[in-house]
Scaffold this active site. Structure first.
Site, mmCIF file in Angstrom:
data_model
loop_
_atom_site.group_PDB
_atom_site.id
_atom_site.type_symbol
_atom_site.label_atom_id
_atom_site.label_comp_id
_atom_site.label_asym_id
_atom_site.label_seq_id
_atom_site.Cartn_x
_atom_site.Cartn_y
_atom_site.Cartn_z
ATOM 1 N N HIS A 254 0.834 -1.205 0.000
ATOM 2 C CA HIS A 254 0.000 0.000 0.000
ATOM 3 C C HIS A 254 0.870 1.257 0.000
ATOM 4 C CE1 HIS A 254 -2.856 -3.014 1.546
ATOM 5 N NE2 HIS A 254 -3.810 -2.215 1.101
ATOM 6 N N ASP A 327 -4.667 -7.202 -7.356
ATOM 7 C CA ASP A 327 -4.934 -6.484 -6.117
ATOM 8 C C ASP A 327 -5.324 -5.055 -6.517
ATOM 9 O OD1 ASP A 327 -5.126 -5.825 -3.443
ATOM 10 O OD2 ASP A 327 -3.159 -6.652 -2.903
#
Length: 412
Positions: A254, A327
């Site tokens: 992230h 993702d």
């Protein structure tokens, strides 16, 4: 002369009998076809045989425009539909859904108020869609449970998967899957981005941590397979994540670039095991991580954009033939190095069937459309991906067996 007449009469009788038999056979075939159609409408979608399924998919694809097919390859957040609305469907959302026809929507805690609100929101979105959508959520249990951890939703809070794994009782993982599946399906969800199939072998890994069933590959594998079964018996597609396995990573995708310092032998002996068990259990989705595996690929390319990882290893070596999804593509590890259209094209060229949460949906969508038009991506590749998407939607009852998609012309 009399003998000749007898021969002619006999020949006429044989010919007439043949004609009648042919007609009778034709009527019987038509009736059988009718019986098969009737039986199909009464069947459990999971029991549709492969030949019938392929015929339905082929029929549907022939009636879809290229734009519709490309739309099916995206799962987007509500921000991409209308940035100014979180908990209700607006006219702008409806317009975006009708124009781009995405394959699904993902919901977060900020989209949730109470059960009636989310049921209504999901129903209104599905009512707009010609092809019913995946309604997805991250509902793993523990700290990552968008629904259960939202005040007012009233669903069962599950312990962390680390706690479930510590019991070494895989039936508990199946029960978790059944409970989550039943409760979120009742709200209108049909896709869960769970279970986590990563093995927690790095104590410093804060991204995975207690989300994993543990550090023992065999125990994690058993738990993953059982949770897949539990979820999918409730009509909710399960997702194995995050391939090729990022439990041993030290950084968070992230936040930026992550290189998994491992070899292909290590992946095959350890990280792949839960994925293989989950695949054997029939998982509808596998989510590919953005971690790089430079010792395997020879580059710093994220796994989600690597043909070697997605196609050569996951699709061919592990023989996975359901939906492969990236993702979230709005993570910094992607947005820092790639534009939305570039990342989307690379993801599809790598072998992904679906793209999750592009940083700019419209830009990513048009990037893929342009890539098909200029020959960078073949329409056959698009058809193969959308075929897998349709198969899962049919199998889970998202697209009814009696759907007009298989009988009516596409809206242009």
């Amino acid at each position: 002369m009399r003998k000749l007449k007898m021969i002619i009469l006999l020949l006429c009788t044989v010919i007439l009998t043949g004609i009648l038999c042919s007609c009778k056979g034709g009527f019987e075939k038509e009736n059988t076809k009718g019986e098969e159609t009737t039986k199909l409408s009464d069947m459990n979608p999971e029991d549709v045989d492969d030949i019938t399924m392929e015929g339905m998919i082929s029929d549907a694809l022939s009636k879809m425009t290229l734009k519709e097919k490309i739309g099916q390859m995206f799962i987007v957040s509500t921000d991409s539909l209308d940035f100014d609305s979180e908990k209700k469907v607006t006219d702008k959302m409806k317009e975006t859904l009708q124009e781009y026809k995405p394959g699904g929507v993902i919901f977060f805690s900020y989209n949730l108020k109470n059960q009636d609100q989310i049921k209504t929101m999901i129903k209104e979105m599905q009512d707009v869609a010609r092809i019913p959508m995946f309604m997805s959520v991250d509902e793993e249990g523990g700290s990552v449970a968008r629904i259960a951890n939202t005040k007012g939703m009233g669903t069962t809070k599950q312990p962390s998967m680390k706690e479930i794994g510590a019991t070494k009782d895989a039936t508990k993982a199946e029960k978790v899957g059944e409970t989550i599946g039943k409760e979120i399906h009742a709200l209108g969800f049909n896709l869960n981005f769970a279970p986590v199939a990563d093995i927690s072998t790095n104590e410093g890994n804060t991204e995975i941590g207690s989300r994993s069933f543990g550090s023992d590959a065999d125990i994690v594998s058993q738990m993953v397979a059982k949770e897949v079964k539990g979820l999918q018996t409730q009509g909710v597609s399960a997702t194995l994540k995050h391939f090729p396995g990022q439990g041993d990573a030290a950084e968070d995708t992230h936040c930026g670039f992550v290189d998994l310092d491992t070899t292909i032998d290590r992946l095959r002996d350890v990280e792949f095991l839960p994925f293989e068990k989950g695949i054997s259990a029939g998982a509808d989705f596998v989510m590919v991580s953005h971690v790089s595996v430079s010792q395997v690929t020879g580059t710093n390319t994220p796994s989600s954009l690597s043909k070697l990882i997605v196609n050569d290893i996951l699709r061919e070596e592990l023989q996975y033939d359901n939906i492969i999804i990236t993702d979230a593509m709005n993570m910094k590890v992607i947005t820092k190095f790639y534009d939305p259209d570039q990342a989307a094209v690379m993801a599809i060229c790598a072998g992904n069937d679906m793209i999750l949460m592009p940083d700019n949906f419209e830009m990513a969508y048009h990037g893929v459309l342009d890539a098909v038009k200029d020959g960078t991506i073949s329409e056959r590749k698009i058809d193969e991906a959308v075929g897998r998407i349709l198969r899962v939607k049919i199998k889970r009852g998202i697209i009814p067996l009696t759907s007009g998609l298989f009988h009516q012309n596409s809206e242009k």
